[in-house]
Design a protein around this motif. Structure first.
Motif, PDB file in Angstrom:
ATOM      1  N   TYR A 147       0.223  -5.629  14.256  1.00  0.00           N
ATOM      2  CA  TYR A 147      -0.806  -5.543  13.224  1.00  0.00           C
ATOM      3  C   TYR A 147      -0.926  -4.124  12.689  1.00  0.00           C
ATOM      4  O   TYR A 147      -1.065  -3.910  11.477  1.00  0.00           O
ATOM      5  CB  TYR A 147      -2.144  -6.023  13.783  1.00  0.00           C
ATOM      6  N   PHE A 150       1.588  -3.188   9.930  1.00  0.00           N
ATOM      7  CA  PHE A 150       1.516  -3.744   8.577  1.00  0.00           C
ATOM      8  C   PHE A 150       1.026  -2.667   7.607  1.00  0.00           C
ATOM      9  O   PHE A 150      -0.064  -2.112   7.797  1.00  0.00           O
ATOM     10  CB  PHE A 150       0.537  -4.925   8.495  1.00  0.00           C
ATOM     11  N   GLU A 152      -0.982  -1.157   4.615  1.00  0.00           N
ATOM     12  CA  GLU A 152      -2.297  -1.627   4.171  1.00  0.00           C
ATOM     13  C   GLU A 152      -2.205  -2.565   2.980  1.00  0.00           C
ATOM     14  O   GLU A 152      -2.940  -3.565   2.899  1.00  0.00           O
ATOM     15  CB  GLU A 152      -3.194  -0.432   3.838  1.00  0.00           C
ATOM     16  N   ARG A 155      -1.147  -5.847   4.466  1.00  0.00           N
ATOM     17  CA  ARG A 155      -2.007  -6.401   5.512  1.00  0.00           C
ATOM     18  C   ARG A 155      -3.066  -7.343   4.948  1.00  0.00           C
ATOM     19  O   ARG A 155      -3.436  -8.332   5.580  1.00  0.00           O
ATOM     20  CB  ARG A 155      -2.680  -5.257   6.274  1.00  0.00           C
ATOM     21  N   ILE A 522       5.819  -7.920   5.766  1.00  0.00           N
ATOM     22  CA  ILE A 522       5.119  -8.367   6.975  1.00  0.00           C
ATOM     23  C   ILE A 522       6.121  -8.800   8.043  1.00  0.00           C
ATOM     24  O   ILE A 522       5.990  -8.445   9.226  1.00  0.00           O
ATOM     25  CB  ILE A 522       4.143  -9.503   6.624  1.00  0.00           C
TER      26      ILE A 522
END
Length: 814
Positions: A147, A150, A152, A155, A522
């Motif tokens: 996470y 990722f 921004e 995300r 991603i």
């Protein structure tokens, strides 16, 4: 001679395939009756290793973790089994894999038993043990690292659920079949010898070869660990043999001990030894990592020589071989996986997608069906379980006899076998650079996705999920998410300002390409975190040519490495575009403002319901061989297919052939989970309700029969959707009562595959009335099995929403 307990003549007349032997019947009951608990044992042992060996190179750390687990985990041998090996402290218990994720585990400890489906149980002691180790894993898991990696700008697509990748950062990869043919014919000792030779030739002054050194050392550790793991079972079997009062069981346990003192380290010399070797390796792969879709490959091909040899020598008969195969099926069901509830919605029914592939062709194009293929069909029918998955490779030379036998299995109501089409898949692989002899050796991996066993990298599909209908709503709102109000895409023009359908399709093209780009970012972030921190050493050792290159799979060790994401809501998109084009821009029955208001209010008022009925009843629907709507989905899918082909995966240029991406529709049960986050759509679907699954038509919209469905699906660019074109069909059991009807289904399948060039199809053979009764009286239907998507599950274990989704599927006739 290994023979099964005698089957009575009465039994064989009742059931086409015969029944389980009493021993296997007892084992089946014990497994199905087992309550699925969350088991912290692996989590505790893994934590111990990580605490003690944090300073080791990551390959060594992962190898020592597996070694410690295999050395210290609880083992047992069931009273009614001939094949041994367990994943957790009890059958159907689900281990926790803390290195991948612990946040959701701790958050959901008190809700596992309260889930609407896929319920797990957990003791208070287990909760305490998991809470005790949780602080060590804070900011130290794949989920945390994935996470955080990722960017921004990307995300936000994950946070809002438009691009789903939860499973990629909360578990290992899976989606693979290792080289079981070499495992049974050469043993792990052959891999050990290869590694030792490679180690001896390293020049450690070369940085790259020094990296290889750690992988090779790790490989030796895991091979030795499995060797010792097998010996633990051999010792336990010998001990139990000494303590039993049954002469029959004593002989069985002594045989088990003899076999496990040999395989999988040494080559197998019998059918029994080969199955035990395959099972122990298959099991260990899923103890190493909780990535699902770890599959058996072409089981009938690599087991056939052992069966034929033993049959000739009198060491086994068909009933004895079937009993061992049913035992393998039953053991396969003992493996379980607990997922976060968010991930569970994408994988309803606790599936592990462990696929067996049979049939197909030899490299010279001849029919590969053999006596073992028939035995596997028989074993699957007798075991009557949702796992393992069974896939039949179809080709035009497949005999009517074998096809008819497949239909007999379909009639059992297992949702199996699924059919994959050699005539599409093999040429697709060859066009992508796969050698002919390898392309002809492909197998199903998990659901409908396909790869070359023992030569393909991780995740031939399942990288991420893109919600097509939600992307459409995003475009219609000028690039702003209608719910959160956040801008995600440039304003390509609001729907309410558009004056032509072409404007919408132009905006769709631009937006989908950008969404595709974001999905790649991603996916690459997930792969980066996995490569850096969580190499699977055993899986890499058993995949060519990781040893030859001195690389794990994630570093580029596999011969081939192609991957795909999954696209969700294809039928909803098709029907939505058709409704917009026809009713808004052609017939002008609706204005853009009227439609958009109806969608954002979920058709709440009287006018809204009238509009919904118009969208449902007055526009063409995908699944009816109507070019108007079918051509629209082909056009709408094209930007994704074209765009995804531009992007390389993280292994590109590092050894494998390929390193590229392609499309796939095997969206498992993501249609339910992604439907939750999707507002009302222009096909008349209400907000928060399930989307259509796979490439199947929306429920009750395919009104012109199965042939029309086949024709619609066949218009998709199947040669480009190499990740799988998943089609579910549903029929009443009454349909297949006569031989004539069964042969009609065979003819229909041949038409779909030979003339229409279909990729895949599978059947639910269960009546609506039975499903509704099972909802109301689950205790009466504990082993009712349904096909959810590319996998089967026990119906009563599903959430009511998923059950309803299956009930509402169109019931076709012949």
């Amino acid at each position: 001679m290994i023979m099964s307990e005698t089957l009575t003549k009465t039994t064989t007349t009742i059931n086409h395939f015969g029944k389980l032997t009493p021993m296997m019947d007892r084992l089946r009951d014990s497994i199905i009756d087992a309550k699925p608990y969350v088991d912290p044992e692996r989590a505790i042992l893994t934590t111990e290793t990580y605490r003690q060996h944090q300073d080791e190179q990551v390959d060594i750390l992962r190898a020592k973790m597996l070694e410690h687990v295999l050395d210290k985990m609880s083992i047992f041998i069931e009273d009614d089994t001939l094949i041994v090996g367990n994943q957790a402290r009890q059958n159907r218990w689900a281990p926790v894999f803390p290195e991948y994720s612990m946040n959701w585990v701790i958050d959901e400890l008190d809700t596992f038993e309260k889930r609407p489906g896929d319920v797990f149980y957990i003791t208070e002691k287990s909760k305490e043990e998991l809470r005790a180790i949780a602080p060590f894993w804070k900011h130290n898991t794949l989920e945390d690292r994935g996470y955080a990696s990722f960017p921004e700008a990307s995300r936000i697509f994950y946070d809002l659920g438009i691009i789903g990748a939860d499973g990629n950062i909360t578990s290992g990869d899976g989606h693979i079949a290792v080289d079981y043919k070499n495992v049974v014919n050469k043993g792990l000792k052959w891999y050990e010898d290869r590694i030792k030779t490679a180690l001896a030739n390293l020049d450690l002054t070369d940085f790259n070869q020094q990296k290889q050194y750690y992988f090779y050392k790790a490989g030796l550790i895991v091979i030795d660990a499995i060797h010792n793991f097998a010996k633990r079972y051999a010792q336990l079997a010998s001990k139990q043999a000494q303590n039993t009062t049954s002469a029959t069981r004593k002989a069985q346990l002594e045989k088990i001990a003899q076999i496990l003192n040999k395989v999988p380290y040494e080559p197998a010399n019998s059918f029994y030894e080969a199955i035990q070797a395959v099972w122990l390796v298959h099991l260990t792969l899923q103890i190493e990592s909780n990535g699902h879709s770890v599959s058996y490959g072409r089981l009938d091909q690599y087991l056939a020589p052992f069966y034929e040899h033993d049959l000739k020598t009198g060491a086994i008969d068909a009933n004895g071989a079937t009993e061992l195969l049913t035992n393998l099926c039953l053991k396969t069901l003992t493996i379980n996986k607990v997922r976060s509830w968010q991930h569970t919605e994408f994988s309803a029914g606790s599936p592990l997608y462990q696929n067996i592939t049979i049939g197909g062709q030899t490299p010279d194009g001849k029919d590969a069906v053999n006596p073992t293929s028939y035995l596997i069909l028989r074993a699957i029918a007798q075991a009557h379980l949702p796992q393992p998955n069974l896939t039949v490779r179809y080709h035009h030379g497949l005999s009517d006899k074998f096809m008819r036998e497949c239909v007999e299995v379909i009639k059992q109501g297992l949702g199996m076998p699924a059919f994959n089409n050699d005539e599409i898949i093999i040429p697709s692989f060859i066009r992508r650079g796969v050698k002919k002899e390898d392309a002809y050796n492909y197998s199903a991996i998990g659901c409908v996705e396909t790869a070359i066993p023992g030569k393909w990298g991780y995740r031939c599909t399942g990288m991420s999920f893109i919600n097509f209908p939600r992307v459409l709503l995003l475009i219609m709102n000028g690039g702003i998410d209608p719910e959160s109000g956040k801008r995600l895409l440039p304003d390509y023009g609001k729907f309410t300002d558009m004056t032509s359908f072409d404007q919408l399709m132009t905006a769709w093209d631009k937006a989908l390409r950008e969404m595709t780009r974001q999905s790649v970012i991603i996916e690459n972030s997930c792969d980066l975190a996995l490569e850096q921190n969580y190499p699977d050493i055993l899986c890499s050792v058993l995949t060519d040519d990781c040893i030859g290159r001195g690389k794990t799979i994630k570093e580029g060790g596999a011969v081939y490495d192609f991957i795909s994401g999954l696209q969700v809501g294809i039928a909803n998109l098709a029907d939505s575009l058709a409704a917009i084009k026809k009713l808004v821009f052609e017939e002008k029955k609706l204005t853009t403002t009227q439609l958009w208001h109806a969608l954002t209010t979920d058709f709440a008022d009287e006018d809204g319901e009238k509009i919904r009925q118009m969208l449902i009843n007055d526009a063409p629907k995908y699944g009816n061989d109507d070019d108007y709507v079918d051509d629209l989905i082909v056009e709408a899918y094209k930007p994704y297919i074209d765009e995804i082909a531009k992007y390389k995966n993280t292994r590109y240029g590092r050894g494998p052939i390929g390193g590229l991406r392609y499309a796939g529709t095997s969206s498992i049960s993501a249609n339910v989970g992604q439907g939750h986050s999707t507002l009302a759509t222009p096909d008349g679907r209400h907000a928060r309700t399930p989307l259509a699954e796979g490439c199947s038509p929306e429920h009750a919209m395919d009104t012109d029969g199965p042939t029309a469905v086949f024709k619609s699906v066949s218009k998709l660019s199947t040669k480009d959707i190499t990740g799988g074109v998943l089609l579910n069909q549903k029929m009443s059991p009454q349909i297949l009562r006569s031989d004539e009807s069964c042969m009609k289904l065979v003819a229909l399948l041949r038409t779909f595959f030979n003339r229409l060039h279909g990729y895949h199809v599978q059947y639910n053979i269960v009546s609506r009335d039975t499903l509704i009764d099972a909802q109301n009286h689950p205790d009466k239907h504990r082993d009712l099995i349904v096909r959810v998507a590319g996998y089967s599950a026990f119906f009563v274990g599903l959430s009511k929403e998923t059950q309803d989704d299956i009930i509402e599927r169109t019931e076709q006739s012949l």
